[in-house]
Design a protein around this motif. Structure first.
Motif, PDB file in Angstrom:
ATOM      1  N   VAL A   1       0.783  -1.270  -0.085  1.00 47.29           N
ATOM      2  CA  VAL A   1      -0.021  -0.006  -0.034  1.00 47.29           C
ATOM      3  C   VAL A   1       0.974   1.466   0.028  1.00 47.29           C
ATOM      4  O   VAL A   1       0.530   2.311  -0.654  1.00 47.29           O
ATOM      5  CB  VAL A   1      -0.921   0.161   1.180  1.00 47.29           C
ATOM      6  N   ASN A   2       1.887   1.174   0.558  1.00 48.71           N
ATOM      7  CA  ASN A   2       2.917   2.220   0.705  1.00 48.71           C
ATOM      8  C   ASN A   2       3.440   2.764  -0.526  1.00 48.71           C
ATOM      9  O   ASN A   2       3.865   3.625  -0.654  1.00 48.71           O
ATOM     10  CB  ASN A   2       3.938   2.150   1.799  1.00 48.71           C
ATOM     11  N   ASP A   3       3.325   1.771  -1.592  1.00 45.06           N
ATOM     12  CA  ASP A   3       3.891   2.052  -2.935  1.00 45.06           C
ATOM     13  C   ASP A   3       2.687   2.534  -3.954  1.00 45.06           C
ATOM     14  O   ASP A   3       3.218   2.695  -5.080  1.00 45.06           O
ATOM     15  CB  ASP A   3       4.653   0.717  -3.324  1.00 45.06           C
ATOM     16  N   LEU A   4       1.575   2.616  -3.374  1.00 41.08           N
ATOM     17  CA  LEU A   4       0.464   2.779  -4.328  1.00 41.08           C
ATOM     18  C   LEU A   4      -0.056   4.161  -4.226  1.00 41.08           C
ATOM     19  O   LEU A   4      -0.357   4.751  -3.145  1.00 41.08           O
ATOM     20  CB  LEU A   4      -0.763   1.974  -4.025  1.00 41.08           C
TER      21      LEU A   4
ATOM     22  N   LYS B   1       4.201  12.052 -12.945  1.00 41.25           N
ATOM     23  CA  LYS B   1       4.079  13.298 -11.733  1.00 41.25           C
ATOM     24  C   LYS B   1       3.963  12.610 -10.436  1.00 41.25           C
ATOM     25  O   LYS B   1       3.644  13.675  -9.563  1.00 41.25           O
ATOM     26  CB  LYS B   1       3.207  14.330 -12.274  1.00 41.25           C
ATOM     27  N   LEU B   2       3.769  11.493 -10.442  1.00 47.23           N
ATOM     28  CA  LEU B   2       3.430  10.758  -9.095  1.00 47.23           C
ATOM     29  C   LEU B   2       4.602   9.953  -8.719  1.00 47.23           C
ATOM     30  O   LEU B   2       5.188   9.040  -9.296  1.00 47.23           O
ATOM     31  CB  LEU B   2       2.101  10.100  -9.106  1.00 47.23           C
ATOM     32  N   PRO B   3       5.039   9.883  -7.352  1.00 48.72           N
ATOM     33  CA  PRO B   3       6.279   9.160  -6.869  1.00 48.72           C
ATOM     34  C   PRO B   3       5.428   7.605  -6.630  1.00 48.72           C
ATOM     35  O   PRO B   3       6.399   6.831  -6.341  1.00 48.72           O
ATOM     36  CB  PRO B   3       6.602   9.521  -5.542  1.00 48.72           C
ATOM     37  N   ARG B   4       4.495   7.440  -6.492  1.00 51.43           N
ATOM     38  CA  ARG B   4       3.744   6.089  -6.375  1.00 51.43           C
ATOM     39  C   ARG B   4       2.979   5.701  -7.623  1.00 51.43           C
ATOM     40  O   ARG B   4       2.695   6.534  -8.524  1.00 51.43           O
ATOM     41  CB  ARG B   4       2.692   6.083  -5.103  1.00 51.43           C
ATOM     42  N   ARG B   5       3.147   4.330  -7.928  1.00 55.70           N
ATOM     43  CA  ARG B   5       2.449   3.550  -8.774  1.00 55.70           C
ATOM     44  C   ARG B   5       0.887   3.754  -8.589  1.00 55.70           C
ATOM     45  O   ARG B   5       0.161   3.636  -7.687  1.00 55.70           O
ATOM     46  CB  ARG B   5       2.711   2.117  -9.022  1.00 55.70           C
ATOM     47  N   ILE B   6      -0.045   4.097  -9.921  1.00 52.64           N
ATOM     48  CA  ILE B   6      -1.326   4.361  -9.931  1.00 52.64           C
ATOM     49  C   ILE B   6      -2.182   3.154  -9.667  1.00 52.64           C
ATOM     50  O   ILE B   6      -1.794   2.148 -10.100  1.00 52.64           O
ATOM     51  CB  ILE B   6      -1.689   5.138 -10.975  1.00 52.64           C
ATOM     52  N   PHE B   7      -3.087   3.037  -8.575  1.00 53.99           N
ATOM     53  CA  PHE B   7      -3.708   1.836  -8.327  1.00 53.99           C
ATOM     54  C   PHE B   7      -5.392   2.097  -8.498  1.00 53.99           C
ATOM     55  O   PHE B   7      -5.649   3.228  -8.017  1.00 53.99           O
ATOM     56  CB  PHE B   7      -3.823   1.513  -6.991  1.00 53.99           C
TER      57      PHE B   7
END
Length: 398
Positions: free
Chosen positions: A29-32, A98-104
């Motif tokens: 979750v911390n990567d999303l 533009k986001l540091p996390r992968r879109i979910f």
């Protein structure tokens, strides 16, 4: 022989140990970046602008619940970011940069199409969402008066996010409710027409900031094929709900003939049956609509325990329902010529051979289909107080 058996057992155990190591494809979750609302607009140069409303990680407290912040608006829990491209897929790639996390996509609650994008066509956008294994086809779909981005940028005071506001409004089923799955089915159906709820931004209250408000469902956008061709107001939308057998909540106010006061009923149950007829090359649809109501306001002098008065009210309620349905048919069937009622599917099931001969010309035939409307209303409960409240007994009509 014993050595071979031991070797085989050892190999068997080793292979299964490899298969049991199942954390290689885990998604923390911390990567999303969790999307709750998605907006799709078309820019002036014809590109697609995709706007995502994302949950703010630091706003999530223990137990996975949001922590309110600031003035209690949704802006404390979500942020809005946009990306552009020639297609939705390209726009998502641009947004991901533009986001540091992968879109979910698994938490997406609503999908909003801007008015310009809706008029240009929504099929390819829905096609992408239908193919994406993470996308939720249960997400509620809307069209916005203006841009979808302006809707998602709002900071509502009553809910955690704009997406949650729209989801709650859609679940209330006061007007039309359509999911992504419903939209895909309508566009791929026999008629190739669709209806989507249309939202408009409510002006903020005096003293509040411009974005401290919500978008509310006000109208219904009408689609032929995948392009928006127009829209209808809330009263005509309720006629659509009657014809589609989807009306769940409705209050109807009538003024009985010869009376100055008004009577308001609320719907308990409703049912609409479509009966198709095909005779001598003529297509005909009989609409039987039945309502069961509860009286919630009696502004007349009638004692509603008298069956004579309840029968008169039932006739007035049936007449009002009949009018709503006929007004909707006049606008949508005769003027817009869009079969959003499902007539095509009903005819196809009953008369498959005859339907196959005209299916390519249904858009021409549909406006001329004869529709016979038969409505009935029943007053099941006249209310707790059967006599008019606050009226002297000698003035009550028994």
């Amino acid at each position: 022989m014993g050595i071979l058996q031991k070797a085989a057992k050892l190999l068997f155990v080793c292979v299964h140990l490899i298969l049991l190591s199942g954390c290689w494809d885990r998604k923390e979750v911390n990567d999303l970046a969790l999307i709750v609302g998605l907006g799709i607009d078309q820019t002036k140069d014809g590109k697609i602008m995709l706007t995502a409303e994302l949950i703010v990680p630091k706003a999530v407290g223990g137990g996975g619940q949001m922590i309110g912040g600031g003035d209690g608006g949704g802006g404390a829990e979500t942020i809005v970011r946009s990306g552009t491209g020639t297609t939705v897929a390209d726009a998502i790639s641009n947004l991901q940069e533009k986001l540091p996390r992968r879109i979910f996509w698994g938490h997406t609650e609503v999908i909003v199409f801007g008015e310009k994008a809706a008029k240009a066509g929504i099929r390819q956008h829905l096609d992408f969402l239908g193919r994406n294994p993470e996308a939720r086809l249960r997400a509620n779909v809307f069209v916005s008066k203006g841009t979808a981005k302006s809707v998602l940028e709002l900071s509502p005071l009553i809910e955690q996010s704009s997406a949650e506001v729209l989801r709650e409004l859609s679940e209330s089923q006061l007007l039309l409710r359509v999911t992504a799955k419903d939209a895909l089915q309508m566009l791929s159906g026999d008629a190739g027409a669709a209806a989507l709820p249309m939202v408009k931004i409510l002006p903020p209250e005096k003293g509040k900031q411009e974005l401290q408000t919500i978008a509310f469902i006000q109208r219904t956008a009408i689609f032929k094929k995948d392009k928006m061709v127009g829209d209808i107001n809330d009263k005509l939308t309720r006629g659509v709900l009657w014809l589609r057998n989807e009306v769940k909540q409705a209050d109807v106010t009538v003024t009985p003939k010869g009376e100055k006061g008004k009577i308001t009923s609320t719907l308990i149950r409703a049912h609409t049956e479509l009966i198709p007829k095909y005779e001598k090359g003529k297509w005909k649809m009989i609409v039987k609509a039945t309502a069961e109501d509860d009286i919630i306001l009696n502004g007349t002098k009638w004692n509603l325990m008298n069956p004579k008065y309840t029968k008169m009210i039932e006739k007035e309620l049936a007449k009002e329902t009949d009018k709503r349905i006929r007004d909707t048919l006049k606008k949508v069937q005769k003027e817009m010529k869009a079969d959003i009622f499902g007539f095509a599917e009903v005819f196809h099931r009953k008369y498959p051979r005859e339907w196959n001969r005209v299916k390519d010309r249904w858009e021409e035939i549909f406006p001329d289909v004869e529709v016979v409307v038969k409505t009935k209303a029943y007053v099941r409960r006249p209310g707790i107080g059967t006599t008019p409240q606050g009226l002297p007994e000698h003035e009550v009509k028994q």
